[in-house]
Motif scaffolding. Structure first.
Motif, mmCIF file in Angstrom:
data_model
loop_
_atom_site.group_PDB
_atom_site.id
_atom_site.type_symbol
_atom_site.label_atom_id
_atom_site.label_comp_id
_atom_site.label_asym_id
_atom_site.label_seq_id
_atom_site.Cartn_x
_atom_site.Cartn_y
_atom_site.Cartn_z
ATOM 1 N N THR A 177 17.680 19.185 -46.994
ATOM 2 C CA THR A 177 16.148 19.060 -45.604
ATOM 3 C C THR A 177 16.210 20.519 -45.065
ATOM 4 N N ALA A 178 17.222 21.405 -44.673
ATOM 5 C CA ALA A 178 17.113 22.217 -43.561
ATOM 6 C C ALA A 178 16.088 23.394 -44.372
ATOM 7 N N VAL A 179 16.299 23.983 -45.786
ATOM 8 C CA VAL A 179 15.327 24.647 -46.342
ATOM 9 C C VAL A 179 14.120 24.060 -46.956
ATOM 10 N N ALA A 180 14.215 22.604 -47.027
ATOM 11 C CA ALA A 180 13.310 22.655 -46.655
ATOM 12 C C ALA A 180 12.049 21.971 -46.187
ATOM 13 N N ALA A 181 12.523 21.979 -44.741
ATOM 14 C CA ALA A 181 11.861 21.880 -44.037
ATOM 15 C C ALA A 181 11.262 23.905 -43.213
ATOM 16 N N ALA A 182 12.354 24.042 -43.714
ATOM 17 C CA ALA A 182 11.687 25.962 -43.068
ATOM 18 C C ALA A 182 10.577 26.337 -44.084
ATOM 19 N N THR A 183 10.631 25.829 -45.440
ATOM 20 C CA THR A 183 9.823 26.609 -46.031
ATOM 21 C C THR A 183 8.435 25.365 -46.106
ATOM 22 N N ALA A 184 8.643 24.341 -45.702
ATOM 23 C CA ALA A 184 6.946 23.549 -45.142
ATOM 24 C C ALA A 184 7.049 24.073 -43.551
ATOM 25 N N GLY A 185 7.577 25.135 -42.909
ATOM 26 C CA GLY A 185 6.877 25.192 -42.105
ATOM 27 C C GLY A 185 6.172 26.561 -42.106
ATOM 28 N N HIS A 186 6.089 27.154 -43.024
ATOM 29 C CA HIS A 186 4.692 28.069 -44.130
ATOM 30 C C HIS A 186 4.256 27.741 -45.012
ATOM 31 N N GLY A 187 3.771 26.022 -45.299
ATOM 32 C CA GLY A 187 3.766 25.238 -46.463
ATOM 33 C C GLY A 187 3.897 25.505 -48.110
ATOM 34 N N GLY A 188 5.149 25.993 -47.874
ATOM 35 C CA GLY A 188 6.054 26.230 -49.460
ATOM 36 C C GLY A 188 6.564 24.747 -50.228
ATOM 37 N N VAL A 189 6.705 25.083 -51.380
ATOM 38 C CA VAL A 189 7.475 23.845 -51.681
ATOM 39 C C VAL A 189 9.212 24.414 -52.038
ATOM 40 N N LEU A 190 10.122 23.517 -52.133
ATOM 41 C CA LEU A 190 11.607 23.000 -52.281
ATOM 42 C C LEU A 190 11.451 22.552 -53.958
ATOM 43 N N VAL A 191 12.246 23.665 -54.911
ATOM 44 C CA VAL A 191 12.249 23.179 -55.738
ATOM 45 C C VAL A 191 13.932 23.120 -55.853
ATOM 46 N N VAL A 192 14.246 21.186 -55.769
ATOM 47 C CA VAL A 192 16.019 21.983 -56.529
ATOM 48 C C VAL A 192 16.182 21.235 -58.135
ATOM 49 N N ASP A 193 16.572 22.121 -58.527
ATOM 50 C CA ASP A 193 16.958 22.248 -60.425
ATOM 51 C C ASP A 193 17.763 21.759 -60.101
ATOM 52 N N GLU A 194 18.216 19.774 -60.815
ATOM 53 C CA GLU A 194 19.229 19.082 -60.942
ATOM 54 C C GLU A 194 19.459 18.990 -62.330
ATOM 55 N N ALA A 195 19.371 19.646 -63.302
ATOM 56 C CA ALA A 195 19.351 20.168 -64.518
ATOM 57 C C ALA A 195 21.112 19.303 -65.069
ATOM 58 N N TYR A 196 22.021 19.925 -64.028
ATOM 59 C CA TYR A 196 23.202 19.168 -64.130
ATOM 60 C C TYR A 196 23.401 18.061 -63.515
ATOM 61 N N GLY A 197 22.108 17.220 -62.723
ATOM 62 C CA GLY A 197 22.671 16.383 -61.425
ATOM 63 C C GLY A 197 23.549 15.182 -62.236
ATOM 64 N N GLU A 198 23.300 14.951 -63.662
ATOM 65 C CA GLU A 198 24.341 14.034 -63.687
ATOM 66 C C GLU A 198 25.796 14.242 -63.937
ATOM 67 N N PHE A 199 25.933 15.156 -63.317
ATOM 68 C CA PHE A 199 27.176 15.927 -64.164
ATOM 69 C C PHE A 199 28.163 15.446 -62.762
ATOM 70 N N ARG A 200 27.659 15.749 -61.543
ATOM 71 C CA ARG A 200 27.965 16.038 -60.164
ATOM 72 C C ARG A 200 29.221 14.500 -60.195
ATOM 73 N N ARG A 201 30.253 15.195 -59.494
ATOM 74 C CA ARG A 201 31.523 14.235 -58.675
ATOM 75 C C ARG A 201 30.837 13.698 -57.843
ATOM 76 N N GLU A 202 31.930 12.447 -57.617
ATOM 77 C CA GLU A 202 31.820 11.349 -56.806
ATOM 78 C C GLU A 202 31.793 11.846 -55.274
#
Ligand SMILES: *Cc1c(COP(=O)(O)O)cnc(C)c1O
Length: 360
Positions: A177-202
């Protein structure tokens, strides 16, 4: 012949890990594939769906991927609507489309190294400037550093994998959320690449949890890893409807074949079965990390289906020694480190045996 190759492409080798035949190297632990092939029930269903799709192959496929986007939205949950989903031939194509839409000459994309080596290639191919910040010694991302880099370079696209490749490091939501907010400050997008998202730990969150309240956030996923469908080439994203509409402008006409769409829908119908092995792989991952640490090696905490371990004064010699014993791992990331994908119980036993011999 002197080809009119773009200056920045001269002398560049095509990207890719060595692809060696399983006849030559039986234990393949180098590209983070799921080691379990689809069951015969899935094979039969896919064959039926392909036969059905074939009956109308004289026609172009649905270029809006309506049915597939509905199925992907249902799979993602978190209140994601079909109009907020987009898909292409692997999440690599999704990310190239993001750079084509939101990058371009005079603009900059940012990530933090060590990270996925394809990111600078998307930037190059979309004629976009490329800036890399750094990760800490444990490969975590310092949020103040990340925000400072974003504020300094004003990137229109920030690429943050979670878990990170090759290290396995996931991001806490307050970093997202902090990086997204900083990027939104000048109109950019944040891409979070969750290619391995399903393997994340509890307890490790998905960025999907904050998608609704973060309009400039894009979360990418793939069927190549947890879904055990690397050969299908199906990647997708969840974002605002506006992001999806922008990607529809840059996509090639009918970019996703009718066969791909049909097979992906079958795979989603079988999600429970295809994902059933994820828990086994997570346990095997945790065992592998523990075993490597027990050998006196340093191992990054992993939320993915691989372990990043080291350090070796001559990592290439270790990589070669493993290969000589029929085990293929990946020589990637900072010098001294190696990455091993999590395979079956038997494959990991062979990896452990080989590494023990190499280090003797
Ligand atoms: C494997 C991987 C992908 C997925 O690539 P596909 O094109 O979907 O097969 C995306 N990002 C990272 C970091 C990966 O390691």
């Amino acid at each position: 012949m002197d080809l009119p190759l773009r200056e920045e492409l001269r002398g560049i080798e095509p990207y890719g890990a060595p692809q060696l035949s399983p006849d030559v190297v039986p234990v393949q632990l180098n590209v983070n594939e799921n080691p379990y092939p689809p069951s015969e029930a899935v094979v039969a269903d896919v064959a039926r769906a392909v036969a059905d799709a074939t009956r109308t192959l004289n026609r172009y496929p649905d270029r809006e991927l309506v049915a597939l986007r509905e199925d992907l939205a249902a799979y993602l949950g978190h209140g994601v609507r079909p109009s907020q989903v987009w898909a292409a031939n692997g999440s690599n194509e999704v990310m190239l489309q993001l750079l084509q839409a939101f990058g371009g000459p005079g603009r900059t994309a940012v990530s933090f190294a060590p990270t996925y080596s394809m990111y600078p290639e998307y930037a190059r191919d979309a004629v976009t400037g490329w800036v890399v910040g750094h990760r800490e010694d444990d490969f975590s991302l310092d949020v103040d550093h990340a925000v400072a880099v974003v504020k300094e370079h004003q990137p229109t696209v920030v690429l943050l994998p979670s878990p990170n490749n090759p290290t396995g490091t996931a991001l806490p939501l307050d970093t997202v959320t902090a990086v997204a907010a900083a990027t939104a400050g000048h109109g950019g997008v944040l891409v979070v690449d969750e290619a391995y998202g399903e393997f994340r730990r509890e307890g490790t969150p998905s960025a999907l949890e904050v998608l609704a309240e973060t309009p400039n956030l894009v979360v990418t996923r793939t069927m190549s890893k947890a879904f055990a469908m690397a050969g299908l080439r199906l990647g997708y994203l969840a974002a605002s409807e506006e992001v999806c509409d922008a990607l529809r402008v840059v996509r090639l006409p009918y970019h996703l074949s009718a066969v791909t769409q049909a097979v992906a829908r079958v795979a989603l119908r079988h999600a429970d079965e295809l994902l059933a092995r994820v828990d086994d792989l997570r346990r095997e991952r945790d065992r592998t990390v523990q075993w490597l640490r027990g050998q006196g090696l340093t191992v990054a905490d992993s939320d993915a289906n691989y372990a990043f371990f080291g350090t070796f004064p001559d990592r290439h010699a270790v990589w070669q020694g493993l290969l000589d014993r029929g085990v293929l791992v990946r020589e990637t990331g900072p010098d001294g480190w190696l990455r091993v994908s999590v395979g079956t119980r038997e494959e990991m036993a062979r990896f452990q045996q080989a590494l023990t011999e190499v280090r003797r």
